[in-house]
Motif scaffolding. Structure first.
Motif, short mmCIF file in Angstrom:
data_model
loop_
_atom_site.label_atom_id
_atom_site.label_comp_id
_atom_site.label_asym_id
_atom_site.label_seq_id
_atom_site.Cartn_x
_atom_site.Cartn_y
_atom_site.Cartn_z
N GLY A 106 0.80 -1.22 0.00
CA GLY A 106 0.00 0.00 0.00
C GLY A 106 0.83 1.27 0.00
N ALA A 107 2.17 1.14 -0.10
CA ALA A 107 3.04 2.32 -0.08
C ALA A 107 3.00 3.08 -1.38
CB ALA A 107 4.47 1.91 0.24
N GLY A 108 2.57 2.42 -2.48
CA GLY A 108 2.49 3.10 -3.77
C GLY A 108 3.41 2.53 -4.83
N LYS A 109 4.13 1.43 -4.52
CA LYS A 109 5.09 0.86 -5.46
C LYS A 109 4.40 0.42 -6.76
CE LYS A 109 6.50 -2.48 -2.82
NZ LYS A 109 5.52 -2.34 -1.73
N SER A 110 3.31 -0.34 -6.62
CA SER A 110 2.62 -0.86 -7.81
C SER A 110 2.05 0.28 -8.65
CB SER A 110 1.50 -1.82 -7.39
OG SER A 110 2.03 -2.96 -6.76
N THR A 111 1.52 1.29 -7.99
CA THR A 111 0.96 2.42 -8.73
C THR A 111 2.05 3.15 -9.50
OG1 THR A 111 -0.73 2.71 -7.02
CG2 THR A 111 -0.39 4.54 -8.53
N LEU A 112 3.21 3.33 -8.88
CA LEU A 112 4.32 4.01 -9.54
C LEU A 112 4.78 3.21 -10.76
CD1 LEU A 112 6.30 6.39 -9.47
CD2 LEU A 112 7.83 4.98 -8.09
N ILE A 113 4.86 1.90 -10.63
CA ILE A 113 5.29 1.06 -11.75
C ILE A 113 4.27 1.14 -12.89
CG2 ILE A 113 5.65 -1.33 -12.47
CD1 ILE A 113 7.94 0.15 -10.86
N LYS A 114 2.99 1.20 -12.55
CA LYS A 114 1.97 1.29 -13.59
C LYS A 114 1.98 2.64 -14.28
CE LYS A 114 -1.00 -2.31 -11.71
NZ LYS A 114 -2.25 -2.66 -11.00
N VAL A 115 2.44 3.68 -13.59
CA VAL A 115 2.65 4.97 -14.25
C VAL A 115 3.80 4.83 -15.24
CG1 VAL A 115 3.44 7.35 -13.90
CG2 VAL A 115 1.70 6.39 -12.39
N LEU A 116 4.89 4.18 -14.82
CA LEU A 116 6.03 3.93 -15.70
C LEU A 116 5.62 3.13 -16.93
CD1 LEU A 116 9.07 2.91 -13.47
CD2 LEU A 116 9.04 4.72 -15.16
N ALA A 117 4.75 2.16 -16.72
CA ALA A 117 4.34 1.26 -17.80
C ALA A 117 3.25 1.85 -18.68
CB ALA A 117 3.87 -0.07 -17.22
N GLY A 118 2.76 3.04 -18.32
CA GLY A 118 1.71 3.67 -19.11
C GLY A 118 0.32 3.16 -18.82
N ARG A 129 21.34 1.23 -5.49
CA ARG A 129 20.63 2.23 -4.69
C ARG A 129 19.27 1.67 -4.29
NH1 ARG A 129 19.73 7.67 -7.50
NH2 ARG A 129 19.43 6.44 -9.39
N MET A 130 18.70 2.22 -3.24
CA MET A 130 17.38 1.81 -2.76
C MET A 130 16.56 3.04 -2.43
SD MET A 130 18.53 -1.40 -0.32
CE MET A 130 20.16 -0.76 0.09
N SER A 131 15.35 3.10 -3.00
CA SER A 131 14.44 4.21 -2.71
C SER A 131 13.23 3.68 -1.96
CB SER A 131 13.99 4.89 -4.01
OG SER A 131 15.06 5.59 -4.60
N VAL A 132 12.80 4.43 -0.97
CA VAL A 132 11.72 4.00 -0.08
C VAL A 132 10.48 4.88 -0.27
CG1 VAL A 132 11.03 3.63 2.32
CG2 VAL A 132 13.39 3.16 1.61
N LEU A 133 9.33 4.23 -0.43
CA LEU A 133 8.04 4.92 -0.43
C LEU A 133 7.29 4.55 0.83
CD1 LEU A 133 6.73 4.33 -4.09
CD2 LEU A 133 8.23 6.14 -3.25
N ARG A 134 6.51 5.49 1.34
CA ARG A 134 5.63 5.22 2.48
C ARG A 134 4.37 6.04 2.34
NH1 ARG A 134 8.66 6.66 6.97
NH2 ARG A 134 7.54 8.58 7.45
N ASP A 135 3.23 5.37 2.36
CA ASP A 135 1.92 6.04 2.26
C ASP A 135 1.85 6.94 1.03
OD1 ASP A 135 1.14 4.81 4.64
OD2 ASP A 135 1.88 6.47 5.86
N GLY A 136 2.41 6.45 -0.09
CA GLY A 136 2.33 7.20 -1.33
C GLY A 136 3.31 8.34 -1.46
N GLN A 137 4.22 8.47 -0.50
CA GLN A 137 5.18 9.57 -0.53
C GLN A 137 6.61 9.02 -0.63
OE1 GLN A 137 4.38 12.99 2.16
NE2 GLN A 137 2.85 11.65 3.07
N TYR A 138 7.45 9.81 -1.27
CA TYR A 138 8.87 9.46 -1.39
C TYR A 138 9.57 9.83 -0.08
CZ TYR A 138 13.77 10.04 -2.81
OH TYR A 138 15.14 9.98 -2.88
N ILE A 139 10.20 8.84 0.55
CA ILE A 139 10.87 9.08 1.83
C ILE A 139 12.35 9.37 1.63
CG2 ILE A 139 11.39 8.11 4.11
CD1 ILE A 139 8.42 8.77 3.58
N GLY A 140 13.00 8.63 0.74
CA GLY A 140 14.42 8.89 0.53
C GLY A 140 15.08 7.80 -0.27
#
Length: 511
Positions: free
Chosen positions: A51-63, A222-233
Motif C-alpha cells: 500500500g506504499a504506492g510501489k505498484s501504482t508508480l510502476i503502472k505509471v512507468l508502464a503507461g 541504490r534503494m528508494s523507499v516509499l511510504r503512504d504514497g510519498q517518497y521518503i528517501g
C-alpha cells in the motif's frame, strides 16, 4: 515530502526520471509528488510496505495509469507527454510482473518472440526469425532452456528467465522486476542475480521490487523507499543499514527478538512415523498447547507436504496421528476441520481466498452453517461474526463489504487467518505466513500468532525465513529431503545452526 538522498550518487546516464508524480483515485491519493530516477548500469531497489504506492508508480512507468497534471516523465532527456503501454514499451521499459504474463500452452520460443512479430504487423509468421530471435535472447542470458518446450512444463525459475528473454527481444533499456524471487529457491535466486548483474553490465537500468531486505542489500546499487504514497528517501548500498531502511519504510524502529511461549501446556498432537512415498518419510513429532512449533528447511524439503497430511490434503501411506490422545486419520479438509485442525495455506490468493468475494463472505465461508436458521441464512449474525474478527485481527481498512482482492497482502493474510479462527481450532497450521508482505505487516502477523499461542492454541508454522522462525517459535524442526534432520529448542538458537542441518545430512561436517 522533501527528497532525502544520502551518499555520492552515481554519475551514470539517467535513463528515466520521474518528477512530481502524483496519482489520485476516487478518495485516495495513491502517489504524492514522487521523484525517482533510474540510471544506466544500476539496480535500483524500490521498497515500501504493502500500500506504499510501489505498484501504482510502476503502472505509471508502464503507461497503465496516467499521472495527475503537473507530473513529468523524462526518458533519455525527452519529456514524454502521453505515456501509454505501447509508448512505454517502444521506449524500452519492460515490466516483469509476478505472474510473468506468459502463455503456458505456447512454446518457449513463441512466448519470447511472438509479440514482436505481431508488433511488426506480420500476416505470416516468420518461424526462422522466431528461432533466431529466441535463441539470441536465451544466449544473451546464458541459460540452457529448450526453445521447443511448452512453457507450462518449466519450473517457475525458468519461466521467469523466459520473461526476461522476451524483454530483451524488445530491446529493453529499463527492466522492472516485481518480487522476482518470491517463488525461487536459494540456488535459483543466485542464478537470477548472476543474470541481473550481466544485464547491468550491458547498461540496462533495473528496478528491483522486493520485501526481502537481505536480497536487496545483495543486488542493489541504490534503494528508494516509499511510504503512504510519498517518497521518503534514497540510500546508496554500503552507506546505509537494514535498520535505517526499515525505519524509513514504517516510520518507526522494529526489533525482531525471540519471544517464547508463556503458557505451554500438555501435548495435544502426536505424529508417529508417518510416511508418504515421494513426499515425506518417517516423520515423528509432538505439539503442545500454547506452543509455536516452527518447521523449516530448504525448498523441496517436504515441509508443506508434511503439514498438509495433518489437514487431510496429503494423507500418509503409513504411520499414526493422535489428537488429544485419540487416533485420527483425516482424509479431507472437512474431516480435519471437524476434528479442530485449521490450515492457512502458503498461497493466500489461489488457495486461501475467493478474491472476488468480500471480506465478510471469506471470513465466514468455513462456518456458514452456523448462521442458518430454518433453511435461511441470518445475514446480521454473519456480519457480526465477521466484524468481530476483523476488529480482533486489526484488518485495515475494517470494511467487511470490501472485495478481498482490494486488500493489501498483509490484510489478505489476516482475513485468511480470521476464516480459520472462526472455526475455533485446537491446532492452527500456517504455511509461510508472511510470504510477500512487508516488514510492518510481518510484525503484526507475528504478534497475532504469538498471542493465539499464549491464549492456549497450538500452532505449527512452516517458514523459509529464518528470522521469522527464530522470532516466535518455541521449538524448531529442520527438514531435509523429506525427513526431520534436527530438532532444537528455539531459545539461543541461531541461523547458522539451522542452515547446517538444512544442508548437511546428520553426521556430515561443513567446510
Amino acid at each position: 515530502m522533501q527528497a532525502d538522498i544520502k551518499g555520492d550518487a552515481s554519475q551514470a546516464e539517467v535513463l528515466i526520471s520521474l518528477k512530481n508524480v502524483s496519482k489520485t483515485f476516487p478518495g485516495v491519493k495513491a502517489l504524492q509528488n514522487i521523484n525517482f530516477d533510474v540510471r544506466a548500469g544500476e539496480v535500483h531497489g524500490l521498497i515500501g510496505e504493502n500500500g506504499a504506492g510501489k505498484s501504482t508508480l510502476i503502472k505509471v512507468l508502464a503507461g497503465v495509469h496516467e499521472p495527475d497534471p503537473g507530473a513529468e516523465i523524462i526518458i533519455n532527456g525527452e519529456t514524454v507527454k502521453n505515456m501509454t503501454p505501447t509508448e512505454s514499451m517502444k521506449r524500452g521499459i519492460m515490466v516483469i510482473y509476478q505472474d510473468f504474463s506468459l502463455f503456458p500452452t505456447l512454446t518457449v520460443k513463441e512466448n519470447i518472440a511472438f509479440s514482436e512479430q505481431i508488433d511488426k504487423n506480420r500476416r505470416i509468421i516468420n518461424w526462422k526469425e522466431i528461432d533466431r530471435t529466441s535463441k539470441k535472447a536465451l544466449d544473451i542470458l546464458g541459460v540452457d532452456i529448450d526453445p521447443e518446450a511448452k512453457l507450462g512444463s518449466l519450473s517457475t525459475a525458468k519461466q521467469q528467465l523466459v520473461a526476461i528473454a522476451r524483454a530483451l527481444v524488445y530491446d529493453a533499456k529499463i527492466l522492472v522486476m516485481d518480487e522476482p524471487t518470491s517463488a525461487l529457491s536459494s540456488g535459483e535466486v543466485q542464478n537470477l542475480f548472476r543474470i541481473v548483474n550481466d544485464l547491468k553490465a550491458r547498461g540496462l537500468g533495473i528496478i528491483f521490487i522486493s520485501h526481502k531486505l537481505d536480497e536487496l542489500f545483495q543486488i542493489c546499487d541504490r534503494m528508494s523507499v516509499l511510504r503512504d504514497g510519498q517518497y521518503i528517501g534514497t540510500r546508496i548500498n554500503g552507506q546505509t543499514t537494514t535498520s535505517e531502511i526499515i525505519t524509513m519504510m514504517v516510520g518507526r524502529e522494529i526489533k525482531e527478538e525471540h519471544v517464547g511461549g508463556k503458557n505451554i501446556g500438555e501435548t495435544i498432537l502426536e505424529v508417529k512415523n508417518i510416511s508418504k512415498r515421494g513426499n515425506y518419510e518417517d516423520i515423528s513429532f509432538t505439539l503442545r498447547k500454547g506452543e509455536v512449533l516452527g518447521i523449516t528447511g530448504l525448498v523441496g524439503a517436504g515441509r508443506t507436504e508434511t503439514v498438509r497430511a495433518l489437514f487431510g490434503l496429503n494423507p500418509p501411506d503409513s504411520g499414526e496421528i493422535f489428537l488429544e490422545g485419540k487416533k485420527i486419520s483425516p482424509k479431507s479438509p472437512a474431516e480435519a476441520q471437524k476434528l479442530g485442525i485449521a490450515y492457512v495455506p502458503e498461497s493466500r490468493r489461489t488457495e486461501g481466498l475467493v478474491l472476488q468475494q468480500d471480506a465478510e463472505s471469506n471470513i465466514t465461508l468455513s462456518i456458514l452453517r452456523k448462521f442458518v436458521r430454518r433453511g435461511l441464512v441470518s445475514f446480521s449474525e454473519r456480519k457480526n461474526e465477521a466484524v468481530s474478527l476483523i476488529q480482533q485481527l486489526g484488518v485495515k481498512p475494517p470494511y467487511p463489504s470490501m472485495q478481498a482482492e482490494k486488500f493489501s497482502g498483509g490484510n489478505m493474510q489476516k482475513i485468511v487467518v480470521a476464516k480459520w479462527l472462526a472455526t475455533n481450532p485446537k491446532v492452527l497450521i500456517v504455511d509461510e505466513p508472511t510470504n510477500g508482505i512487508d516488514v510492518g505487516a510481518k510484525t503484526e502477523i507475528h504478534a497475532l500468532l504469538r498471542k493465539l499461542a499464549d491464549d492456549g492454541m497450538a500452532i505449527i508454522m512452516v517458514s523459509s525465513e529464518l528470522p521469522e522462525i527464530l522470532s516466535i517459535s518455541d521449538r524448531v524442526l529442520v527438514m531435509r529431503r523429506g525427513r526431520i534432520n534436527a530438532e532444537f529448542d528455539a531459545d539461543g538458537l541461531n541461523q547458522e545452526q539451522i542452515m547446517e542441518k538444512a544442508v548437511l545430512a546428520t553426521g556430515e561436517k561443513g567446510a
